[in-house]
Design an enzyme around this catalytic site. Structure first.
Site, PDB file in Angstrom:
ATOM      1  CB  CYS A 232      11.242   3.159  10.397  1.00  0.00           C
ATOM      2  SG  CYS A 232      12.375   4.077  11.483  1.00  0.00           S
ATOM      3  CB  ALA A 233       6.665  -0.876  10.960  1.00  0.00           C
ATOM      4  N   GLY A 236       4.563  -2.011   6.553  1.00  0.00           N
ATOM      5  CA  GLY A 236       4.883  -3.314   7.094  1.00  0.00           C
ATOM      6  C   GLY A 236       5.453  -4.385   6.200  1.00  0.00           C
ATOM      7  N   GLY A 237       6.064  -4.025   5.083  1.00  0.00           N
ATOM      8  CA  GLY A 237       6.646  -5.039   4.216  1.00  0.00           C
ATOM      9  C   GLY A 237       7.667  -5.907   4.919  1.00  0.00           C
ATOM     10  CE  LYS A 238      13.182  -3.164   4.305  1.00  0.00           C
ATOM     11  NZ  LYS A 238      12.233  -2.288   3.569  1.00  0.00           N
ATOM     12  CG  ASP A 256       5.722   4.552  10.587  1.00  0.00           C
ATOM     13  OD1 ASP A 256       6.684   4.042   9.998  1.00  0.00           O
ATOM     14  OD2 ASP A 256       5.245   5.663  10.283  1.00  0.00           O
ATOM     15  CB  CYS A 354      15.882   2.174  -0.069  1.00  0.00           C
ATOM     16  SG  CYS A 354      14.791   3.553   0.334  1.00  0.00           S
TER      17      CYS A 354
END
Length: 402
Positions: A232-233, A236-238, A256, A354
């Site tokens: 679930c990109a 793309g932070g992670k 995604d 989160c």
């Protein structure tokens, strides 16, 4: 503090867009800050922080102002007046503030402190869910923490620079930072500034990413040369963090359902100097089936209520509806069951959200393990805003045994 008409009008116009046109606060603030190029840093700060303040405390101010959830332009000025009075700002002699009951506003504020949902400015249903899942004491603490202003946290891109060198580089651009304890890649801004205009950002030396979010990628325990799937990109932070940990070696498949988000990731990856990412849009189940039993590590940063990041997205508590929780819990269970098939024997899986609600977190993991005996629980981590000072997160590390 002296109020300036053009700044106040910008705030009112922005609140109208958020409350009546249902636009996202982040986008509205971004647009508002471009309204007048002559504004200095102090003006921009006033506009952004005032908008977010009134959005955050919408219910409380609404109760004090007696505007009954009707956000006409006159009522938006009343909310603004409540904000100003509670901030100790003297109201100018403008028609919008005629007859403002300053003493009554302060009295109403004191009265509101006895009802948690009004005091902390959240919908009644959300208060009920929080108490049910976390208990009165924990929920009350978390609400108070979630109503604080979010800090600006940077993640150092270790593919290009180390943390000490970045600090020196930013100092030359008049941006002071300090290290975050127990987080080797995080820097906290000591004073909020627009970091996206810096040369350091343009060079790809850092990304803006909350300190809690920065703990997810390392939790997956990836190594250079692995095949990793970020399911679930999003933008793309992670994904970018995983690439830096892997030193650009191996393969990361960023997936995604939204092609637009992956397009943003492509731009960010180029700036960050990341070149081991393969992007795939999840258009159907075939995309998942092709990767069955093939990944050394899979990250599921699952869609969730976002209750852990209310300090960062205060408008989301007004957009979120109780029925969404049931829908998203079903989606989380489905994603976890489906995407876990990509993990090969001996491979690892991290499920993260989160959210701070157990029903979206440990309950999902418990249910998954009961129906998927091939996986074993390794460890999990619950990050509460009241204890960390950052966003609320949950992450669980699982390992496939057979």
């Amino acid at each position: 503090m002296r109020l300036h008409r053009n700044l106040c009008f910008t705030v009112i116009d922005s609140l109208n867009a958020i409350f009546n046109d249902e636009e996202y606060a982040g986008k509205v603030v971004e647009k508002a800050l471009k309204r007048d190029k002559r504004w200095g840093a102090r003006d921009r700060k006033f506009v952004a922080e005032t908008i977010y303040d009134i959005v955050r405390w919408k219910r409380l101010y609404n109760e004090i102002a007696g505007t009954k959830d009707h956000f006409t332009r006159d009522n938006l000025w009343k909310l603004f007046a409540v904000w100003a009075v509670l901030k100790g700002i003297e109201l100018p002699d403008w028609k919008y503030f005629e007859g403002t009951p300053v003493r009554r506003i302060k009295g109403k504020f004191d009265e509101a402190q006895s009802t948690r949902a009004i005091k902390e400015s959240i919908p009644d249903w959300m208060d009920e869910v929080g108490v049910k899942e976390l208990g009165e004491a924990v929920w009350s603490r978390e609400l108070t923490a979630l109503n604080l202003k979010a800090e600006v946290i940077l993640r150092v891109n270790t593919l290009k620079i180390d943390i000490a060198t970045l600090q020196k580089f930013l100092r030359k651009e008049e941006i002071e930072t300090e290290k975050v304890r127990d987080n080797p890649t995080a820097l906290r801004l000591t004073e909020r500034k627009n970091v996206f205009l810096t040369d350091a950002f343009k060079r790809g030396y850092f990304e803006v990413q909350d300190a809690s979010s920065q703990l997810v990628a390392p939790f997956l325990q990836v190594q250079p040369g692995m095949r990793v799937v970020d399911t679930c990109a999003g933008a793309g932070g992670k994904t970018l963090h995983l690439a830096s940990i892997m030193q650009n070696k191996g393969q990361i498949i960023a997936m995604d359902i939204y092609a637009g988000k992956l397009a943003q990731l492509k731009k960010r990856a180029k700036r960050a100097g990341v070149h081991n990412v393969d992007m795939r849009v999840i258009e159907n189940t075939k995309v998942i089936k092709k990767l069955k039993d093939s990944a050394d590590a899979v990250l599921i940063d699952a869609p969730c209520s976002g209750i852990g990041v209310l300090k960062r997205n205060p408008d989301s508590k007004w957009k979120l509806q109780p029925e969404f929780l049931d829908t998203i819990r079903a989606t989380q269970a489905e994603i976890l069951s489906s995407y876990s098939r990509m993990v090969k024997k001996g491979g690892k899986l991290v499920y993260a959200t989160c959210s701070i609600l157990p029903s979206e977190n440990q309950d999902q993991v418990t249910s998954f393990l009961k129906s998927h005996p091939e996986f074993k629980f390794v460890e999990d981590r619950k990050i509460l805003p009241s204890k960390s000072g950052f966003d609320g997160f949950y992450m669980a590390l699982l390992e496939r045994e057979n």
